[in-house]
Write a protein that holds these residues in place. Structure first.
Motif, PDB file in Angstrom:
ATOM      1  N   TYR A   1      -5.663  -6.059  -3.060  1.00  0.00           N
ATOM      2  CA  TYR A   1      -4.335  -6.602  -2.765  1.00  0.00           C
ATOM      3  C   TYR A   1      -4.060  -7.937  -3.459  1.00  0.00           C
ATOM      4  O   TYR A   1      -3.509  -8.868  -2.873  1.00  0.00           O
ATOM      5  CB  TYR A   1      -4.151  -6.769  -1.255  1.00  0.00           C
ATOM      6  CG  TYR A   1      -4.058  -5.451  -0.521  1.00  0.00           C
ATOM      7  CD1 TYR A   1      -2.842  -4.857  -0.264  1.00  0.00           C
ATOM      8  CD2 TYR A   1      -5.220  -4.793  -0.096  1.00  0.00           C
ATOM      9  CE1 TYR A   1      -2.754  -3.648   0.407  1.00  0.00           C
ATOM     10  CE2 TYR A   1      -5.151  -3.576   0.570  1.00  0.00           C
ATOM     11  CZ  TYR A   1      -3.910  -3.016   0.803  1.00  0.00           C
ATOM     12  OH  TYR A   1      -3.829  -1.806   1.465  1.00  0.00           O
TER      13      TYR A   1
ATOM     14  N   TYR B   1       0.834  -1.207   0.000  1.00  0.00           N
ATOM     15  CA  TYR B   1       0.000   0.000   0.000  1.00  0.00           C
ATOM     16  C   TYR B   1       0.868   1.257   0.000  1.00  0.00           C
ATOM     17  O   TYR B   1       0.572   2.224  -0.716  1.00  0.00           O
ATOM     18  CB  TYR B   1      -0.921  -0.004   1.219  1.00  0.00           C
ATOM     19  CG  TYR B   1      -1.898   1.146   1.222  1.00  0.00           C
ATOM     20  CD1 TYR B   1      -3.035   1.120   0.407  1.00  0.00           C
ATOM     21  CD2 TYR B   1      -1.689   2.276   2.010  1.00  0.00           C
ATOM     22  CE1 TYR B   1      -3.930   2.181   0.397  1.00  0.00           C
ATOM     23  CE2 TYR B   1      -2.563   3.336   2.002  1.00  0.00           C
ATOM     24  CZ  TYR B   1      -3.691   3.284   1.195  1.00  0.00           C
ATOM     25  OH  TYR B   1      -4.570   4.343   1.181  1.00  0.00           O
TER      26      TYR B   1
ATOM     27  N   MET C   1     -11.776   7.653  -0.587  1.00  0.00           N
ATOM     28  CA  MET C   1     -10.450   7.135  -0.904  1.00  0.00           C
ATOM     29  C   MET C   1     -10.576   5.901  -1.793  1.00  0.00           C
ATOM     30  O   MET C   1     -11.594   5.208  -1.783  1.00  0.00           O
ATOM     31  CB  MET C   1      -9.688   6.762   0.377  1.00  0.00           C
ATOM     32  CG  MET C   1     -10.411   5.733   1.229  1.00  0.00           C
ATOM     33  SD  MET C   1      -9.548   5.337   2.767  1.00  0.00           S
ATOM     34  CE  MET C   1      -8.246   4.307   2.113  1.00  0.00           C
TER      35      MET C   1
ATOM     36  N   THR D   1      -9.975   2.136  -2.904  1.00  0.00           N
ATOM     37  CA  THR D   1      -9.830   0.899  -2.142  1.00  0.00           C
ATOM     38  C   THR D   1      -9.213  -0.180  -3.028  1.00  0.00           C
ATOM     39  O   THR D   1      -9.314  -0.134  -4.259  1.00  0.00           O
ATOM     40  CB  THR D   1     -11.194   0.421  -1.616  1.00  0.00           C
ATOM     41  OG1 THR D   1     -12.075   0.185  -2.732  1.00  0.00           O
ATOM     42  CG2 THR D   1     -11.814   1.473  -0.719  1.00  0.00           C
ATOM     43  N   TYR D   2      -8.596  -1.175  -2.369  1.00  0.00           N
ATOM     44  CA  TYR D   2      -7.827  -2.185  -3.099  1.00  0.00           C
ATOM     45  C   TYR D   2      -8.133  -3.590  -2.575  1.00  0.00           C
ATOM     46  O   TYR D   2      -8.543  -3.768  -1.429  1.00  0.00           O
ATOM     47  CB  TYR D   2      -6.332  -1.896  -2.983  1.00  0.00           C
ATOM     48  CG  TYR D   2      -5.938  -0.531  -3.481  1.00  0.00           C
ATOM     49  CD1 TYR D   2      -5.681  -0.306  -4.826  1.00  0.00           C
ATOM     50  CD2 TYR D   2      -5.849   0.551  -2.603  1.00  0.00           C
ATOM     51  CE1 TYR D   2      -5.343   0.960  -5.293  1.00  0.00           C
ATOM     52  CE2 TYR D   2      -5.513   1.815  -3.052  1.00  0.00           C
ATOM     53  CZ  TYR D   2      -5.261   2.014  -4.404  1.00  0.00           C
ATOM     54  OH  TYR D   2      -4.933   3.270  -4.856  1.00  0.00           O
TER      55      TYR D   2
ATOM     56  N   THR E   1      -8.441   0.201   4.087  1.00  0.00           N
ATOM     57  CA  THR E   1      -8.014   0.415   2.698  1.00  0.00           C
ATOM     58  C   THR E   1      -8.769  -0.496   1.733  1.00  0.00           C
ATOM     59  O   THR E   1      -8.795  -0.225   0.529  1.00  0.00           O
ATOM     60  CB  THR E   1      -6.505   0.151   2.542  1.00  0.00           C
ATOM     61  OG1 THR E   1      -6.213  -1.223   2.851  1.00  0.00           O
ATOM     62  CG2 THR E   1      -5.700   1.059   3.447  1.00  0.00           C
TER      63      THR E   1
END
Length: 436
Positions: free
Chosen positions: A175, A152, A170, A172-173, A219
């Motif tokens: 991963y 990140y 924001m 977002t992910y 996140t």
């Protein structure tokens, strides 16, 4: 039992311990593996079938030795699951349109695999020892969290990860996972295991680790996961100061979760919601009324089978024009777990499935050795899956396999720790008698 047989039994236990830990890690990262090769997305189903086959073989072996392999919880769950099976397949007897037998079996398997993994795992993990795996699993947990945080941080400077969505203002992910939901689930499972290790070994709570994982879940942008994780964090702050958990604590945490998730709940279940999930839920109730009390049948609404073999119910209930529910773009058909259950198995099926959930929760608590704190932590992953079911499909996806494997892992560890503690007490008692 002879010394030679004891050695063989210990070696078999060590071999299965190694296999189980590999399967646990594979299941945890199956969503990531699926992004590499879509065929790897079926690895969870392979694990379930392997558990069923291995448990059946072990049961036959134990019966030959006249060793009891089934208990009351397993028998009760099997009987209720059999009744649920009959109820789920009854619509084929009178419904005009129904899915193929293969698709029906596939759907029923997806609904009940949490039960299959759990009780088959209980048979397989008897006499398996996991204490030596704790340091290794702690290292894996820390490594996972640190690597994700580094990814990140690097992404802030050099955008490498593709943003999944925008939440809370924001990006977002996921991963590397197929979706932020399974990523959030894996973060929570690692957090639960770290807390469990602390309680089992009577060490300090890993608050630093839990805080870092909270950042990861934020996140990912899954509001339900964030709300449940915050409740979990608050619960851990309370646990060291109480000897039992009063009902008021559950009520307080429930109110907090409801307040935190209210916007999401009202958006998903409100009558004005025109998105796929809300429409699926409302329509499933209409289907359950029209096909009372058994529903429209497996593979007919809200399930992956109804997407693979497009169900005529989507045309009948005027859903084929909804974005994500059409035959050409059926991407959101499986967005609601309870829409599938209500629409396909009816109100009677819902009652039976909820009963199976309750039995599983009680069985997990009963199987876990230790005080209420340990029992609460062990059952938490399954409770998490139940809480997310109205707005997620975790219970029917491959992710539920990871949840049940982690639960089985902690149950076995709790029994092993309790057994070792009992042995120490017995030895200490004998030494006291000898000293006297």
């Amino acid at each position: 039992m002879s010394a030679e047989n004891q050695v063989k039994k210990r070696r078999r236990g060590e071999s299965f311990m190694f296999v189980f830990m590999i399967l646990l890690l594979v299941a945890l990262f199956s969503s990531m593996l699926e992004t590499i090769n879509p065929l790897l997305g079926y690895i969870d189903e392979v694990i379930v079938f392997a558990f069923i086959a291995a448990a059946f073989i072990k049961m036959l072996f134990l019966e030959r030795q006249q060793v009891k392999s089934l208990d009351g919880w397993m028998i009760t769950a099997f009987v209720l699951c059999s009744v649920f099976l009959i109820v789920a397949f009854i619509p084929n007897l009178y419904a005009g349109a129904h899915s193929t037998l293969l698709m029906q079996v596939y759907t029923f398997f997806g609904i009940t695999k949490f039960l299959l993994v759990f009780f088959c795992g209980r048979i397989l993990l008897q006499n398996t020892r996991f204490i030596t795996t704790i340091p290794w699993m702690k290292k894996v947990s820390w490594l996972f969290t640190i690597l994700c945080l580094i990814a990140y941080a690097v992404n802030l400077v050099f955008p490498l990860m593709q943003a999944f969505d925008t939440r809370f203002g924001m990006e977002t992910y996921s991963y590397g996972f197929g979706h932020p939901a399974p990523f959030s689930m894996v973060v929570i499972l690692f957090s639960v295991m770290m807390v469990f290790f602390s309680l089992l070994q009577k060490t300090k709570m890993p608050y630093v680790y839990l805080t870092l994982n909270l950042l990861l879940i934020v996140t990912a942008g899954r509001s339900t996961a964030i709300g449940i994780y915050l409740c979990f964090f608050l619960l851990l702050l309370i646990l060291p100061h109480i000897k039992r958990l009063p009902v008021s604590v559950f009520i307080t945490l429930g109110i907090f979760l409801l307040w935190f998730s209210w916007d999401r709940i009202s958006n998903q279940f409100g009558a004005e919601n025109t998105e796929a999930r809300g429409i699926l839920l409302r329509t499933s109730v209409d289907i359950a009324k029209d096909y009372f009390p058994f529903g429209a049948g497996l593979g007919m609404f809200g399930s992956n089978a109804s997407r693979l073999d497009y169900s005529p119910l989507y045309n009948e209930y005027h859903l084929s024009h909804v974005w994500g529910l059409s035959e050409l773009n059926p991407a959101f058909i499986t967005d609601s777990y309870w829409a599938m259950i209500i629409g396909e198995t009816g109100f009677l099926g819902v009652i039976l499935l909820i009963t199976l959930f309750v039995i599983t929760v009680l069985a997990i608590i009963r199987y876990t050795s230790g005080n209420f704190k340990l029992k609460l932590i062990v059952v938490f992953p399954f409770i998490y899956a139940l809480f997310t079911s109205p707005v997620d499909t975790l219970l029917a996806s491959g992710s539920i396999v990871s949840v049940m494997l982690v639960v089985l892992y902690m149950i076995t560890l709790s029994k092993e720790a309790a057994s070792e503690q009992q042995e120490r007490r017995t030895i200490g008692g004998k030494n006291d008698v000898q000293n006297r």
